[in-house]
Design an enzyme around this catalytic site. Structure first.
Site, short mmCIF file in Angstrom:
data_model
loop_
_atom_site.label_atom_id
_atom_site.label_comp_id
_atom_site.label_asym_id
_atom_site.label_seq_id
_atom_site.Cartn_x
_atom_site.Cartn_y
_atom_site.Cartn_z
N SER A 93 1.02 -1.04 -0.12
CA SER A 93 0.11 -0.10 0.06
C SER A 93 1.05 1.06 -0.12
CB SER A 93 -1.07 0.16 1.17
OG SER A 93 -1.98 0.88 1.03
N ASP A 194 -9.85 -4.90 -4.34
CA ASP A 194 -9.20 -4.27 -3.29
C ASP A 194 -10.27 -2.97 -3.01
OD1 ASP A 194 -7.60 -2.32 -1.87
OD2 ASP A 194 -6.01 -2.88 -2.98
N HIS A 224 -7.16 -6.14 -0.05
CA HIS A 224 -6.21 -4.98 0.14
C HIS A 224 -4.76 -5.58 0.83
CE1 HIS A 224 -4.01 -1.51 -0.03
NE2 HIS A 224 -4.05 -1.33 1.21
#
Length: 259
Positions: A93, A194, A224
């Site tokens: 991320s 996601d 995610h």
């Protein structure tokens, strides 16, 4: 403030090949700890730092910004570069954005990068309101634990500090401009489902980096936080194979063990 259980930083002294792992925004090392353990068990030197303002309470994050988070991973990378003959940088991320900036800034000193659901932009109308809204609203709802696997949870904040979110938006814009400076071999793994970072972020990154040795892998079974999800083992295996291809000593008996 005491660190949340499981959110502690992790270091392992292994062999001559090192890996720096960067966790995500409002998350903690816990989301990457199984990945770090997997690499450490295979003899690699591993560093998984806790980013400033993370892993305690959201109020601590409110007074930090991207400069603090980037400085921490930059420092850890420099320590690894002194210790190891080759260093790879992995990230999840926002940690993916941190990894990409390290690659852009450190050039050939970074042997390769692996990013999982890397973030490139704060999306939606809220992003445009951040510069003003952050002075009136302290937090918005959290983004942790987007995981398909039942019973798997991410240790992080249930609130997002608005000042930190504004800084994150600035950081993404900065990194986006630096993506053409990324030339290293790269593996990008992303989840079609996601709920935090849309697939368009991965597409944008792939279109802008200058790397010619690039692999894109879809994580069909995960959301995610794929490093704690159904596809975790695939991520670990693919990343280790990637290192083995670029650092031939890895995987050979006795060559990466130590400490």
């Amino acid at each position: 403030m005491p660190v949340l259980p499981g959110a502690e930083p992790f270091r392992h002294e292994g062999g001559e090949v090192g890996v720096l792992l960067c966790h995500g925004f409002t998350g903690s090392p816990q989301s990457l700890r199984p990945w770090a353990d997997y690499l450490a068990e295979r003899g690699l030197t591993v560093s998984l730092p806790l980013l400033p303002g993370h892993g305690t309470r959201w109020q601590d994050m409110q007074v930090t910004g991207w400069q603090d988070w980037y400085a921490e991973v930059d420092r850890e990378l420099r320590v690894l570069l002194e210790r190891c003959s080759q260093v790879f940088v992995f990230g999840l991320s926002m940690g993916g954005a941190l990894a990409l900036r390290l690659a852009a800034k450190h050039g050939d000193a970074v042997s390769g990068i692996v990013v999982v659901n890397p973030a490139n932009k704060v999306h939606g109308l809220a992003a445009y309101a951040l510069p003003v809204a952050r002075h009136f609203v302290l937090t918005t709802k959290g983004v942790t634990s987007d995981i398909a696997l039942a019973g798997s949870e991410e240790v992080g904040y249930d609130r997002v500090p608005m000042h930190a979110a504004h800084s994150l938006r600035q950081f993404f814009r900065l990194v986006d401009g630096e993506l053409p400076q990324v030339t290293q071999p790269m593996v990008l793994l992303h989840s079609p489902q996601d709920h935090v970072v849309p697939p368009v972020d991965s597409a944008r990154i792939l279109s802008r980096v200058s790397s010619t040795d690039v692999s894109e892998i879809l994580l069909e079974q995960s959301y995610h936080v794929a490093t704690l999800d159904h596809d975790a083992e695939r991520i670990f295996d693919e990343s280790y194979a990637f290192i083995g291809r670029l650092a031939p000593s890895v995987g050979k008996k006795g060559s990466t063990t130590g400490g």
